[in-house]
Design a protein around this motif. Structure first.
Motif, PDB file in Angstrom:
ATOM      1  N   PHE A 329      38.387  36.818  36.324  1.00  0.00           N
ATOM      2  CA  PHE A 329      39.188  36.681  35.092  1.00  0.00           C
ATOM      3  C   PHE A 329      39.114  37.920  34.211  1.00  0.00           C
ATOM      4  CE2 PHE A 329      38.092  32.358  36.331  1.00  0.00           C
ATOM      5  CZ  PHE A 329      39.372  31.854  36.483  1.00  0.00           C
ATOM      6  N   LEU A 335      46.856  39.177  33.701  1.00  0.00           N
ATOM      7  CA  LEU A 335      46.595  37.758  33.456  1.00  0.00           C
ATOM      8  C   LEU A 335      45.990  37.582  32.066  1.00  0.00           C
ATOM      9  CD1 LEU A 335      46.443  34.834  34.632  1.00  0.00           C
ATOM     10  CD2 LEU A 335      44.066  35.353  35.220  1.00  0.00           C
ATOM     11  N   VAL A 337      44.132  35.359  29.425  1.00  0.00           N
ATOM     12  CA  VAL A 337      43.286  34.170  29.435  1.00  0.00           C
ATOM     13  C   VAL A 337      42.951  33.785  28.000  1.00  0.00           C
ATOM     14  CG1 VAL A 337      41.139  33.170  30.276  1.00  0.00           C
ATOM     15  CG2 VAL A 337      42.257  34.963  31.596  1.00  0.00           C
ATOM     16  N   ASN A 342      35.122  36.351  26.753  1.00  0.00           N
ATOM     17  CA  ASN A 342      35.000  37.674  26.119  1.00  0.00           C
ATOM     18  C   ASN A 342      35.962  37.756  24.932  1.00  0.00           C
ATOM     19  OD1 ASN A 342      37.545  38.459  26.941  1.00  0.00           O
ATOM     20  ND2 ASN A 342      36.824  39.819  28.569  1.00  0.00           N
ATOM     21  N   SER A 344      38.606  39.463  24.266  1.00  0.00           N
ATOM     22  CA  SER A 344      40.052  39.386  24.526  1.00  0.00           C
ATOM     23  C   SER A 344      40.482  37.938  24.710  1.00  0.00           C
ATOM     24  CB  SER A 344      40.447  40.164  25.771  1.00  0.00           C
ATOM     25  OG  SER A 344      39.713  41.332  25.889  1.00  0.00           O
ATOM     26  N   GLN A 345      39.661  37.176  25.426  1.00  0.00           N
ATOM     27  CA  GLN A 345      40.006  35.763  25.642  1.00  0.00           C
ATOM     28  C   GLN A 345      39.987  34.990  24.326  1.00  0.00           C
ATOM     29  OE1 GLN A 345      37.667  33.817  28.651  1.00  0.00           O
ATOM     30  NE2 GLN A 345      38.206  35.295  30.249  1.00  0.00           N
TER      31      GLN A 345
HETATM   32  C1  LIG Z   1      38.154  40.297  28.884  1.00  0.00           C
HETATM   33  O1  LIG Z   1      38.831  39.750  29.987  1.00  0.00           O
HETATM   34  C2  LIG Z   1      40.178  40.194  30.144  1.00  0.00           C
HETATM   35  C3  LIG Z   1      40.788  39.400  31.286  1.00  0.00           C
HETATM   36  O2  LIG Z   1      40.755  38.063  31.002  1.00  0.00           O
HETATM   37  C4  LIG Z   1      40.184  41.667  30.441  1.00  0.00           C
HETATM   38  O3  LIG Z   1      41.495  42.125  30.610  1.00  0.00           O
HETATM   39  C5  LIG Z   1      39.535  42.374  29.282  1.00  0.00           C
HETATM   40  O4  LIG Z   1      39.432  43.737  29.537  1.00  0.00           O
HETATM   41  C6  LIG Z   1      38.156  41.800  28.963  1.00  0.00           C
HETATM   42  N1  LIG Z   1      37.795  42.334  27.677  1.00  0.00           N
HETATM   43  C7  LIG Z   1      36.594  42.746  27.409  1.00  0.00           C
HETATM   44  C8  LIG Z   1      36.357  43.230  26.024  1.00  0.00           C
HETATM   45  O5  LIG Z   1      35.714  42.738  28.257  1.00  0.00           O
END
Ligand SMILES: *[C@@H]1O[C@H](CO)[C@@H](O)[C@H](O)[C@H]1NC(C)=O
Ligand SMILES: *[C@@H]1O[C@H](CO)[C@@H](O)[C@H](O)[C@H]1NC(C)=O
Ligand SMILES: *[C@@H]1O[C@H](CO)[C@@H](O)[C@H](O)[C@H]1NC(C)=O
Ligand SMILES: *[C@@H]1O[C@H](CO)[C@@H](O)[C@H](O)[C@H]1NC(C)=O
Ligand SMILES: *[C@@H]1O[C@H](CO)[C@@H](O)[C@H](O)[C@H]1NC(C)=O
Ligand SMILES: *[C@@H]1O[C@H](CO)[C@@H](O)[C@H](O)[C@H]1NC(C)=O
Length: 761
Positions: A329, A335, A337, A342, A344-345
């Motif tokens: 993920f 994708l 989420v 994290n 971003s989710q």
């Molecule tokens: C969190 O996960 C997303 C995918 O779901 C990814 O694109 C992103 O880079 C991640 N963000 C961090 C801050 O790790």
């Protein structure tokens, strides 16, 4: 009246988020720091002044000026603004009658309208969309639909109808959605919508997107009727379903066109529908977006498998499930989420679930743990937090968690990179939360803590009167020493930001506060502890007594003078001395109090502080002497002592540098009025001299502020008088001339007018 401003303590450089790592943050900063568009400003002005600009019909409703007409985009926006400001009522809606306004995408969210007004104002427009989310129950769904259906064009062409959280009248339950044959998008989230309504809606010939979340539907079999066209089905928290899992899945399986499916659920309800869905082979092959947030028993493996079979998937909702943390993920490109694994989710969850309190709370909770280690400013995230707060004002868990997140997102340096407008919104929302939850201490603490942020306290516009009232109450009611220090420090800054009228309105609260502050000072004397709290407390008292005789009287009544003498006897730091003298100056300006002020102790300390090597201390002591000696009554028994002090004052002023010198801190005055009696005191030239020195000092430092003050407060005649008076001391006449000279230099263009007026008086 007098206080010192210490410059250079604030760093105002803005640390902007980096476009490479936080593109959204960059956008938010740019957006919030940009002025509003001209259109927005104009429309806001119209909304605010609508009553003045419109005429009234006999029934009291408003009518636009005859020659006005709005193009459709503007009319739509104007309507949306009226609605979002809570100003859309029968009275204002009437401006949409006739054809001066042309509506197409109408937004009447939360409006309070009667069915008749709705019909007359909106149903003759060629509406493509109507957003009637959460309209007042005066306007039930039946009336909305029958209004819309009264217009054949709308019946055939209305494409999108949003009725979330609207009411249904009990009189005749039937909802005639079936007549709106043009509908493609319908949302009845949180409406008393039932199976028979679903049966009716499912037969709409063009329906593509349906939201039946949190309705009374128990059986979704009716959806089979639109299986060849339905692309989006949202059935979040469909709590009344009585069908078995296999039956539900059988219906879903038939919806072959479905691209988006939302079967998310409140996590406490342990729904395993999503778990079963994920086990199905070949179900919904075209799906690109699936929301199973809050579902039970969901694993990374199952979700991953499901997504691998549908490579076009671009969204999955996994908040409050056990899934989302695996590498799959966090690395899969394209994708989105919504989850908690994290940042971003979490951001995606805050954005998607802005209207769902249960998920908002969950996402905020996850965000809070993330903020523990946060080192960079995140304006986009803070903005999402404020949206959540605004959308759920009465939900305690949301408000509380959001306030904690906001605090950590703005703590110390982080607030500096946040746009002022965003911080201002946040502060308003925090105060709204306080008002809605007056008994919830932790929430109150969070709000108080956010106010200790100097960026917010100094740079950000918010209702300072309200804030002061709240903080003073805190000061009086809470024993926790750490919180008390904060309350005191905020009070010291807020006190000077209030107008005298506001201070008067807060009198009762401030009286209690003075007592509390004096108790703190006493405590510090006993402990012999000159810490930050003591400094803040003295500052607060200084600012609170500024220009406020009632507070000064209260200070004396509560033995403030004796306590302050003790401060001088316990601590000898000039930072403390200057605050004590500043406050005593404020008190001495109140003439009725001068007899209380003239005591052996006061005279003893003043005589010594007058000779302090620190210019500020000497200056403040001299001011106090000037005020106290300018009245004779208190000295009746000992006029010799008064004369001795006056001589000392005169000698000291001779030793001072020229009055245009610089002190380490900037002396500032809010008014010159307290100087006027001193200037008129020809029998005590020493007193005149001090007043002139002080006035010339500030006029030479900041002519634009003080030369204006001199005219506006009527001080100029006093100065001219001294300059022309033969009985005045030559030194005083010189200084008066210097002030008038500063004044002329500053007002070269209209010097004559004010000066001429003077010679007549
Ligand atoms: C969190 O996960 C997303 C995918 O779901 C990814 O694109 C992103 O880079 C991640 N963000 C961090 C801050 O790790
Ligand atoms: C919907 O219900 C109304 C009344 O119950 C009915 O007149 C109408 O024909 C129904 N529409 C459809 C498409 O079933
Ligand atoms: C749901 O509705 C269908 C069709 O009307 C019916 O056959 C089925 O028995 C219903 N199921 C339940 C659980 O009510
Ligand atoms: C965030 O707030 C919590 C509780 O208020 C606190 O324990 C934590 O240290 C804060 N984190 C940071 C980085 O300030
Ligand atoms: C009084 O309040 C102002 C804020 O308006 C602050 O700048 C100043 O430092 C305060 N003065 C004192 C003496 O605390
Ligand atoms: C103060 O005024 C005198 C003239 O009265 C002038 O010579 C001197 O430069 C001024 N000093 C400052 C610091 O402005």
């Amino acid at each position: 009246m007098v206080h010192f401003l210490h410059p250079g303590l604030l760093c105002r450089t803005l640390i902007l988020p980096d476009a490479g790592t936080d593109a959204q943050g960059c956008c938010v900063v740019q957006e919030e720091a940009s002025p509003y568009s001209l259109v927005t400003i104009c429309l806001n002005t119209l909304v605010a002044n609508l009553e003045k600009l419109c005429s009234k019909r006999p029934d009291g409703t408003l009518c636009l000026p005859e020659h006005w007409s709005f193009p459709q985009e503007l009319a739509d926006r104007f309507l949306g603004m009226l609605a979002s400001e809570g100003k859309l009522t029968d009275k204002t809606a009437s401006i949409f009658q006739g054809d001066q306004m042309k509506l197409k995408l109408a937004n009447i969210q939360k409006a309070k309208l009667s069915p008749a007004a709705f019909l007359k104002a909106f149903c003759h427009h060629k509406l493509i969309e109507l957003d009637a989310t959460a309209v007042h129950t005066d306007l039930p769904i039946q009336d909305i639909i029958s209004g819309l259906c009264s217009n054949i064009w709308i019946q055939k062409n209305l494409q999108c109808l949003l009725l979330d959280s609207t009411g249904i009248s009990d009189d005749s339950r039937k909802l005639f959605f079936g007549q709106l044959t043009g509908l493609r998008v319908l949302s009845v989230f949180n409406v008393g919508f039932r199976n028979e309504d679903l049966a009716n809606v499912s037969r709409l010939p063009r329906l593509e997107s349906l939201d039946i979340s949190n309705t009374l539907v128990t059986n979704i079999s009716a959806l089979r009727a639109c299986k060849n066209q339905l692309k989006s089905l949202t059935m979040h928290h469909l709590k009344c379903l009585t069908m078995t899992k296999p039956h539900i899945l059988a219906v879903l399986r038939e919806l072959r066109c479905l691209l988006h499916l939302d079967i998310s659920h409140h996590s406490q309800l342990n729904s395993d529908l999503a778990f079963h869905l994920l086990q199905q082979k070949d179900i919904l092959p075209n799906l690109v977006s699936l929301d199973v947030s809050g579902g039970n028993g969901i694993t990374d493996r199952d979700v991953e498998l499901f997504i691998r079979q549908r490579p076009a998937m671009h969204f999955v909702g996994l908040l409050a499930t056990d899934a989302g943390a695996s590498d799959f993920f966090t690395t899969k490109q394209g994708l989105q989420v919504a989850g908690g694994a994290n940042l971003s989710q979490i951001a995606e969850a805050l954005s998607r679930y802005r209207n769902r309190a249960c998920f908002m709370k969950e996402a905020l909770y996850r965000l809070f743990t993330e903020t523990f280690s946060m080192q960079i400013t995140m304006p986009a995230i803070l903005k999402l937090v404020t949206v959540g707060m605004r959308n759920h004002p009465l939900d305690l868990p949301v408000q509380f968690t959001a306030s904690a997140c906001a605090l950590n997102l703005t703590r110390q340096g982080l607030a500096r990179g946040m746009p002022v407008r965003l911080l201002s919104d946040l502060t308003d929302l925090l105060f709204k939360a306080l008002r809605n939850f007056p008994h919830y201490q932790q929430l109150q603490k969070n709000c108080l803590l956010s106010l200790t942020n100097s960026r917010i306290l100094v740079d950000v516009p918010f209702d300072r009167f309200d804030a002061a009232r709240f903080v003073v109450k805190w000061l009086c009611n809470h024993g926790n020493p750490k919180m008390q220090t904060m309350a005191v420090s905020i009070t010291s800054i807020l006190a000077l930001q209030l107008s005298p009228k506001q201070t008067a309105q807060l009198k009762d609260e401030l009286f209690v506060a003075i007592k509390e502050l004096l108790a703190i000072v006493k405590q510090k004397i006993t402990e012999n502890l000159d810490d930050a709290t003591l400094l803040f407390t003295l500052k607060a008292l200084w600012n609170l007594t500024d220009d406020c005789p009632a507070i000064c009287k209260h200070f004396i009544k509560n033995e403030g003078l004796a306590i302050f003498i003790q401060v001088l006897e316990t601590f000898s730091e000039s930072a403390i001395q200057s605050k004590v003298l500043g406050l005593l100056n404020n008190v001495a300006e109140v003439k009725e109090l001068s007899s209380e002020m003239v005591t052996t102790d006061v005279v003893k300390h003043l005589s010594s502080l007058l000779h302090s090597k620190e210019m500020e201390i000497s200056f403040l002591a001299a001011g106090l002497i000037a005020h106290l000696t300018s009245v004779q009554e208190p000295w009746a028994s000992d006029d010799l002592q008064r004369h001795a002090l006056l001589r000392d004052l005169h000698a000291t002023i001779q030793n001072w540098p020229s009055s245009n010198c610089s002190m380490t801190a900037l002396v500032t005055y809010r008014s010159f009025k307290a100087f006027f009696p001193l200037l008129g005191s020809f029998s005590q030239p020493e007193v005149q001299l001090w007043a002139l020195w002080a006035m010339h000092h500030v006029c030479s430092k900041n002519p634009s502020k003080y030369c204006r003050m001199l005219v506006e407060e009527g001080g100029l005649p006093f100065v001219c008088d001294i300059q022309e008076h033969t009985a005045a001391e030559p030194q005083a006449r010189q200084m008066a001339a210097a002030i008038l000279n500063d004044f002329r230099m500053h007002f070269t263009s209209y010097q004559r007018a004010p000066l001429q007026q003077l010679s007549l008086t």
